[in-house]
Design an enzyme around this catalytic site. Structure first.
Site, PDB file in Angstrom:
ATOM      1  N   HIS A   1       0.648  -1.289  -0.062  1.00  0.00           N
ATOM      2  CA  HIS A   1      -0.088  -0.060  -0.071  1.00  0.00           C
ATOM      3  C   HIS A   1       0.775   1.409  -0.059  1.00  0.00           C
ATOM      4  O   HIS A   1       0.399   2.641  -0.493  1.00  0.00           O
ATOM      5  CB  HIS A   1      -0.947   0.011   1.264  1.00  0.00           C
TER       6      HIS A   1
ATOM      7  N   GLU B   1     -10.935 -11.367  -4.796  1.00  0.00           N
ATOM      8  CA  GLU B   1      -9.229 -11.231  -4.506  1.00  0.00           C
ATOM      9  C   GLU B   1      -8.889 -12.390  -3.627  1.00  0.00           C
ATOM     10  O   GLU B   1      -7.797 -12.608  -3.178  1.00  0.00           O
ATOM     11  CB  GLU B   1      -8.930  -9.998  -3.732  1.00  0.00           C
TER      12      GLU B   1
ATOM     13  N   ASP C   1      -4.308  -8.443  -4.297  1.00  0.00           N
ATOM     14  CA  ASP C   1      -4.386  -9.810  -3.400  1.00  0.00           C
ATOM     15  C   ASP C   1      -4.707 -11.155  -3.956  1.00  0.00           C
ATOM     16  O   ASP C   1      -4.117 -11.964  -3.587  1.00  0.00           O
ATOM     17  CB  ASP C   1      -5.609  -9.501  -2.239  1.00  0.00           C
TER      18      ASP C   1
ATOM     19  N   CYS D   1      -9.759  -3.867 -10.203  1.00  0.00           N
ATOM     20  CA  CYS D   1      -9.396  -2.517  -9.631  1.00  0.00           C
ATOM     21  C   CYS D   1      -7.881  -2.740  -9.041  1.00  0.00           C
ATOM     22  O   CYS D   1      -7.263  -1.920  -8.240  1.00  0.00           O
ATOM     23  CB  CYS D   1     -10.259  -2.027  -8.611  1.00  0.00           C
TER      24      CYS D   1
HETATM   25  C1  PEP Z   1      -6.362  -5.486  -4.663  1.00  0.00           C
HETATM   26  O1  PEP Z   1      -6.347  -6.325  -3.731  1.00  0.00           O
HETATM   27  O2  PEP Z   1      -5.980  -5.684  -5.767  1.00  0.00           O
HETATM   28  C2  PEP Z   1      -7.233  -4.225  -4.244  1.00  0.00           C
HETATM   29  C3  PEP Z   1      -7.516  -3.361  -5.292  1.00  0.00           C
HETATM   30  O3  PEP Z   1      -7.247  -3.823  -2.995  1.00  0.00           O
HETATM   31  P1  PEP Z   1      -5.939  -3.438  -2.173  1.00  0.00           P
HETATM   32  O4  PEP Z   1      -4.791  -3.141  -2.753  1.00  0.00           O
HETATM   33  O5  PEP Z   1      -6.515  -2.132  -1.323  1.00  0.00           O
HETATM   34  O6  PEP Z   1      -5.730  -4.711  -1.311  1.00  0.00           O
HETATM   35 MG    MG Z   2      -7.138  -6.151  -1.811  1.00  0.00          MG
END
Ligand code: PEP
Ligand code: MG
Length: 588
Positions: free
Chosen positions: A196, A440, A464, A511
């Site tokens: 993140h 995910e 994920d 996403c």
């Molecule tokens: C993902 O896991 O691809 C996602 C978009 O969520 P995050 O990156 O916030 O875990």
């Molecule tokens: Mg995620």
């Protein structure tokens, strides 16, 4: 002393080129013991001056931080910096440091360390938990002053110039606090493209690399100049003039291409044979909504609400959340806004304000699990705020980290209860929320046909999905080489998800970070994904990629890729298509 020219290969996680001097980062909670050098009596005055200069700089930094946070959070949460500011000028604390320099002839660093450890020990011995916590505040403030002591040494470098941060790690909450007007980019030891911290770097348009050698931060000083190449992961220490010029030209060329592609924002993102792919934006902090609108995105495909909960002492209540969601919906007009319920856990928000520490947080009580089990209060407050906000625009809600159908059924039940509750209270709300799940976990992808009848949409979180399918910690740079979204296992899970969605007439978005990777776009398009959601800055490139290929070619490529045995072959097929159709976007 500056270092000789040297090139280091790290892992690129956020594109762009930064050229500038180093700002060494240290975790402020770790106050390292300096060497106990003694001063000559004649050095006392200049050492006191050095300490006072560092104290002054710390005061300035904390006041700035407090103001920045005040603008974004409620004032109570910014008050933590108010308390730190008081400590910077605390008479007993400052007196002890000055005495250490004047009477014991310690360097400012050592006198500061001694004083901080002494007061921290006094606080730590107290019964009252609140006072005990103040021990870590003292260490935190002392570590800031200590950092500034090394800055105060270096008179020839203006302290206000923008710098490249080099350090061992940056947490997502520290990254969220970075002042973009002071930071050019960062290079840290830990992390990966989908941790993140990297996600935030891309959203802040800061070039970044991870996986630097552990000894690098200590070997650099504020006088060293770096080129940080967020496209290739290279770091060049003290480059010669020709290299620096070459990188400046590269940065200019990238900027020029970006500006050119940005002009196309009104053009429909459709393939040459007329298939439209929705391009939406990922949003981390609500202030970025203007950037989303300027990017030509068709709405918000993922609002990561965890950032609303970060860097604060108190959880945001229903009214505060309602305000944020309402503003986003109003600003987005008829465009959809997909709000993801709180995804605490993994590398995000492990503060005990939300949850207990876990040995293996990525496999722990993360995302919807936390809301359904230990913190029903957090989930209910958020869902109530969302039900109420829904009347202001085109709201969709999605659930993170889902792995079993029961979780969706439980959330639906909670939504029914909350709707009845809001009715009783006479509060306006939508009668039904458009509800989706993130795909995910491999379990969710494999059971997509069971989830699809229960929800309105799927959003594939590849960050994920890759982590859990490949069994690699997404924030561990040592296994970053295995992070391959084009791995045939991942492509197969995406294929199954799209197929289940198609059979149930619901739509699918991606996403995760891969949605912004132009080299992989043909595969996602060819597999039948309807929407790609990404940081706003990536939209121009992806739009160009989509507008230059046909669905026919993309489908053919995806089919071939599904038959590959490894990620590199599948990627090569996809990249070859982009190279044929839009080579300019691969040339950076
Ligand atoms: C993902 O896991 O691809 C996602 C978009 O969520 P995050 O990156 O916030 O875990
Ligand atoms: Mg995620």
């Amino acid at each position: 002393m500056t270092q000789p020219t040297q090139t280091i290969q790290a892992i690129a996680v956020s594109p762009g080129i930064a050229i500038g001097r180093v700002l060494r980062l240290r975790s402020h909670s770790h106050l390292l013991e300096p060497e106990p050098h003694k001063l000559e009596p004649g050095e006392v005055e200049s050492e006191l001056n050095r300490f006072h200069a560092a104290q002054e700089l710390t005061r300035k930094q904390l006041a700035e931080l407090r103001e920045r946070l005040r603008a974004r959070l409620n004032s109570q949460d910014a008050d933590i910096f108010e308390a730190h500011l008081l400590l910077v000028d605390d008479k007993m604390f400052v007196g002890a440091v000055e005495k250490g320099i004047r009477e014991d002839l310690y360097t400012a660093d050592y006198a500061l360390y001694q004083a901080a450890e002494h007061f921290a020990a006094v606080f730590n011995g107290m019964e009252d938990e609140y006072l005990r916590e103040r021990g870590s505040d003292i260490r935190d403030v002392a570590a800031r002053i200590m950092d500034n002591l090394s800055e105060a040494h270096n008179h020839e470098i203006g302290l206000d110039d923008r710098r490249i941060i080099v350090g061992s790690s940056l947490s997502p909450s520290e990254t969220a606090q970075l002042d973009q007007s002071k930071v050019l980019g960062f290079a840290v030891e830990t992390g990966s493209a989908t941790c993140h911290t990297a996600i935030l770097a891309r959203s802040m348009k800061l070039p970044a690399v991870v996986g630097i050698p552990p000894e690098l931060p200590e070997s650099l000083s504020a006088a060293d100049k770096l080129i940080l190449d967020g496209y290739t992961g290279k770091i060049i220490i003290n480059p010669d003039a020709r290299t620096e010029e070459a990188y400046r030209l590269k940065a200019e060329a990238a900027g020029a291409l970006y500006n050119k592609l940005e002009q196309d924002k009104a053009l429909r993102p459709e393939t040459t044979d007329g298939f439209m792919i929705q391009l939406a934006a990922n949003l981390d902090t609500p202030e970025k909504i203007d950037e989303v609108r300027q990017s030509g995105a068709c709405g918000i495909g993922l609002f990561r609400t965890e950032y609303l909960f970060m860097n604060r002492l108190k959880v945001p209540d229903e009214e505060e959340q309602l305000d944020v969601y309402k503003n986003l919906l109003v600003a987005s007009g008829e465009h959809p806004v997909i709000v993801r319920t709180l995804d605490v856990g993994g590398d995000k928000l492990n503060s005990n304000l939300y949850r207990a520490a876990e040995q293996n947080p990525f496999l722990g009580l993360r995302g919807i699990r936390l809301g359904l089990h230990e913190r029903r209060d957090l989930l209910e407050t958020q869902l109530r705020a969302l039900l109420r906000a829904g009347i202001y625009g085109n709201l969709r809600v999605m659930l993170p980290m889902v792995s079993s159908v029961q979780e969706v059924q439980d959330v639906r039940e909670i939504l029914d209860q909350l709707t009845a509750q809001l009715d009783r209270e006479g509060k306006e709300h939508v009668s039904r929320l458009s509800l989706g799940v993130m795909i995910e976990t491999p379990a969710a992808a494999l059971l997509a046909d069971r989830f699809a009848p229960l929800v309105d949409f799927f959003s594939i979180g590849t960050n994920d999905l890759v982590q859990y399918t490949m069994a690699i910690d997404r924030s561990n740079e040592r296994v970053a080489y295995l992070y391959r979204p084009t791995h045939p296992a991942i492509l197969e899970l995406i294929r199954r998800t799209v197929e289940a969605a198609r059979q149930n007439n619901i739509w699918v978005s991606v996403c995760g970070q891969v949605a912004a990777e132009v080299r992989v776009v043909p595969l996602l398009v060819g597999l039948g994904v309807h929407e790609l959601s990404m940081p706003p800055a990536s939209i121009p490139m992806v739009r160009r990629a989509i507008r230059s290929m046909s669905m026919h070619e993309a489908e053919k490529t995806a089919l071939e890729a599904l038959r590959c045995s490894n990620a590199s072959d599948a990627l090569a097929l996809s990249e070859a298509l982009v190279r044929r159709c839009a080579p300019e976007i691969l040339n950076i």
